[in-house]
Design a protein around this motif. Sequence first.
Motif, PDB file in Angstrom:
ATOM      1  N   LEU A  83       0.803  -1.231   0.000  1.00  0.00           N
ATOM      2  CA  LEU A  83       0.000   0.000   0.000  1.00  0.00           C
ATOM      3  C   LEU A  83       0.835   1.281   0.000  1.00  0.00           C
ATOM      4  N   ALA A  84       2.100   1.166   0.383  1.00  0.00           N
ATOM      5  CA  ALA A  84       2.940   2.358   0.574  1.00  0.00           C
ATOM      6  C   ALA A  84       3.029   3.248  -0.651  1.00  0.00           C
ATOM      7  N   THR A  85       3.009   2.674  -1.823  1.00  0.00           N
ATOM      8  CA  THR A  85       3.127   3.480  -3.033  1.00  0.00           C
ATOM      9  C   THR A  85       1.776   3.811  -3.651  1.00  0.00           C
ATOM     10  N   ARG A  86       0.712   3.359  -3.025  1.00  0.00           N
ATOM     11  CA  ARG A  86      -0.616   3.550  -3.597  1.00  0.00           C
ATOM     12  C   ARG A  86      -1.451   4.597  -2.872  1.00  0.00           C
ATOM     13  N   PHE A  87      -1.089   4.894  -1.631  1.00  0.00           N
ATOM     14  CA  PHE A  87      -1.861   5.845  -0.836  1.00  0.00           C
ATOM     15  C   PHE A  87      -0.923   6.804  -0.120  1.00  0.00           C
ATOM     16  N   GLU A  88      -1.456   7.917   0.260  1.00  0.00           N
ATOM     17  CA  GLU A  88      -0.673   8.908   0.988  1.00  0.00           C
ATOM     18  C   GLU A  88      -0.247   8.341   2.343  1.00  0.00           C
ATOM     19  N   ARG A  89       1.014   8.538   2.688  1.00  0.00           N
ATOM     20  CA  ARG A  89       1.572   8.000   3.943  1.00  0.00           C
ATOM     21  C   ARG A  89       0.775   8.479   5.158  1.00  0.00           C
ATOM     22  N   ARG A  90       0.394   9.732   5.159  1.00  0.00           N
ATOM     23  CA  ARG A  90      -0.339  10.294   6.302  1.00  0.00           C
ATOM     24  C   ARG A  90      -1.638   9.516   6.562  1.00  0.00           C
ATOM     25  N   LYS A  91      -2.344   9.187   5.502  1.00  0.00           N
ATOM     26  CA  LYS A  91      -3.595   8.440   5.647  1.00  0.00           C
ATOM     27  C   LYS A  91      -3.332   7.023   6.149  1.00  0.00           C
ATOM     28  N   LEU A  92      -2.291   6.399   5.612  1.00  0.00           N
ATOM     29  CA  LEU A  92      -1.951   5.044   6.042  1.00  0.00           C
ATOM     30  C   LEU A  92      -1.479   5.031   7.494  1.00  0.00           C
ATOM     31  N   LEU A  93      -0.711   6.036   7.879  1.00  0.00           N
ATOM     32  CA  LEU A  93      -0.251   6.145   9.262  1.00  0.00           C
ATOM     33  C   LEU A  93      -1.432   6.321  10.203  1.00  0.00           C
ATOM     34  N   ALA A  94      -2.342   7.204   9.850  1.00  0.00           N
ATOM     35  CA  ALA A  94      -3.529   7.424  10.682  1.00  0.00           C
ATOM     36  C   ALA A  94      -4.372   6.150  10.774  1.00  0.00           C
ATOM     37  N   ALA A  95      -4.600   5.523   9.637  1.00  0.00           N
ATOM     38  CA  ALA A  95      -5.415   4.301   9.631  1.00  0.00           C
ATOM     39  C   ALA A  95      -4.782   3.208  10.481  1.00  0.00           C
ATOM     40  N   SER A  96      -3.465   3.069  10.388  1.00  0.00           N
ATOM     41  CA  SER A  96      -2.808   2.002  11.137  1.00  0.00           C
ATOM     42  C   SER A  96      -2.812   2.272  12.642  1.00  0.00           C
ATOM     43  N   LEU A  97      -2.640   3.528  13.054  1.00  0.00           N
ATOM     44  CA  LEU A  97      -2.706   3.837  14.495  1.00  0.00           C
ATOM     45  C   LEU A  97      -4.130   3.684  15.020  1.00  0.00           C
ATOM     46  N   ILE A  98      -5.117   4.082  14.230  1.00  0.00           N
ATOM     47  CA  ILE A  98      -6.519   3.903  14.636  1.00  0.00           C
ATOM     48  C   ILE A  98      -6.844   2.414  14.736  1.00  0.00           C
ATOM     49  N   ALA A  99      -6.368   1.617  13.791  1.00  0.00           N
ATOM     50  CA  ALA A  99      -6.596   0.163  13.851  1.00  0.00           C
ATOM     51  C   ALA A  99      -5.943  -0.444  15.089  1.00  0.00           C
ATOM     52  N   THR A 100      -4.774   0.059  15.463  1.00  0.00           N
ATOM     53  CA  THR A 100      -4.115  -0.439  16.676  1.00  0.00           C
ATOM     54  C   THR A 100      -4.955  -0.092  17.899  1.00  0.00           C
ATOM     55  N   MET A 101      -5.503   1.131  17.928  1.00  0.00           N
ATOM     56  CA  MET A 101      -6.372   1.522  19.042  1.00  0.00           C
ATOM     57  C   MET A 101      -7.630   0.652  19.076  1.00  0.00           C
ATOM     58  N   LEU A 102      -8.151   0.309  17.909  1.00  0.00           N
ATOM     59  CA  LEU A 102      -9.314  -0.581  17.868  1.00  0.00           C
ATOM     60  C   LEU A 102      -8.971  -1.963  18.420  1.00  0.00           C
ATOM     61  N   GLY A 103      -7.767  -2.436  18.109  1.00  0.00           N
ATOM     62  CA  GLY A 103      -7.315  -3.706  18.680  1.00  0.00           C
ATOM     63  C   GLY A 103      -7.296  -3.651  20.198  1.00  0.00           C
ATOM     64  N   VAL A 104      -6.803  -2.541  20.751  1.00  0.00           N
ATOM     65  CA  VAL A 104      -6.791  -2.375  22.210  1.00  0.00           C
ATOM     66  C   VAL A 104      -8.219  -2.304  22.734  1.00  0.00           C
ATOM     67  N   SER A 105      -9.101  -1.640  22.004  1.00  0.00           N
ATOM     68  CA  SER A 105     -10.480  -1.502  22.492  1.00  0.00           C
ATOM     69  C   SER A 105     -11.199  -2.846  22.549  1.00  0.00           C
ATOM     70  N   ILE A 106     -10.796  -3.801  21.725  1.00  0.00           N
ATOM     71  CA  ILE A 106     -11.409  -5.136  21.802  1.00  0.00           C
ATOM     72  C   ILE A 106     -11.103  -5.762  23.162  1.00  0.00           C
ATOM     73  N   PHE A 107      -9.887  -5.542  23.682  1.00  0.00           N
ATOM     74  CA  PHE A 107      -9.573  -6.027  25.030  1.00  0.00           C
ATOM     75  C   PHE A 107     -10.546  -5.439  26.045  1.00  0.00           C
ATOM     76  N   ILE A 108     -10.870  -4.165  25.890  1.00  0.00           N
ATOM     77  CA  ILE A 108     -11.736  -3.465  26.842  1.00  0.00           C
ATOM     78  C   ILE A 108     -13.173  -3.943  26.716  1.00  0.00           C
ATOM     79  N   LEU A 109     -13.642  -4.109  25.489  1.00  0.00           N
ATOM     80  CA  LEU A 109     -15.060  -4.385  25.246  1.00  0.00           C
ATOM     81  C   LEU A 109     -15.445  -5.851  25.347  1.00  0.00           C
ATOM     82  N   ASN A 110     -14.471  -6.756  25.225  1.00  0.00           N
ATOM     83  CA  ASN A 110     -14.801  -8.174  25.213  1.00  0.00           C
ATOM     84  C   ASN A 110     -13.762  -8.932  26.020  1.00  0.00           C
ATOM     85  N   ASP A 111     -14.134  -9.338  27.229  1.00  0.00           N
ATOM     86  CA  ASP A 111     -13.166 -10.028  28.091  1.00  0.00           C
ATOM     87  C   ASP A 111     -13.293 -11.550  28.031  1.00  0.00           C
TER      88      ASP A 111
END
Length: 186
Positions: A64-92
């Motif tokens: 994806l690095a050459t297909r999309f703007e880095r800023r968007k990919l960086l934001a999406a990947s950090l948000i996805a990481t936060m979503l991964g953490v939120s699964i720990f919170i929401l589903n034990d």
Amino acid sequence: PPPLNATAALALSGVLAAFIAFGGLWPFLEQIGAARGLSATQTGFALSGAQMGGVCTALLAGFLATRFERRKLLAASLIATMLGVSIFILNDSQPGYIVAVIAFNSAFIFVIPYLSGMLAALDPTGRLIVLGVTMQTAGLAIGPAGAGAVIAGSGYAALFIIAALFLGLALALMLSVSHKSRTAPE
């Protein structure tokens, strides 16, 4: 070489925050699995699956690095990481743990190339990348120590919230400086 400027300092702080979150959570995932009733074998398979997911997302990041703007990919990947953490919170539950471990690690491995790419774009001499690795290592050292104190005082739920907050801080810092780096075509 030019001195470290405010943009570089913010970028390095973002890397540090992201790796404090990762370093704070990853070393305790086995204990968290045990607390949720998983056997050592089940936890081992979940962690192995998380690493395999990371291999896949690392390959995806390269694609994806050459297909999309880095800023968007960086934001999406950090948000996805936060979503991964939120699964720990929401589903034990046990299945929730497995999904959370795989989502968290896979998304975080997806972040790393974009963090490095941003640092490289901010400083083509390579000095910032070297300092970025230093911040990664510092985060991996600070994270477990801080997480251990949080777990002892407040438990795993507080650890998940703090990890999400550090990832949010990393996102804010990275977005504040990523527009100053060269990016791939949109």
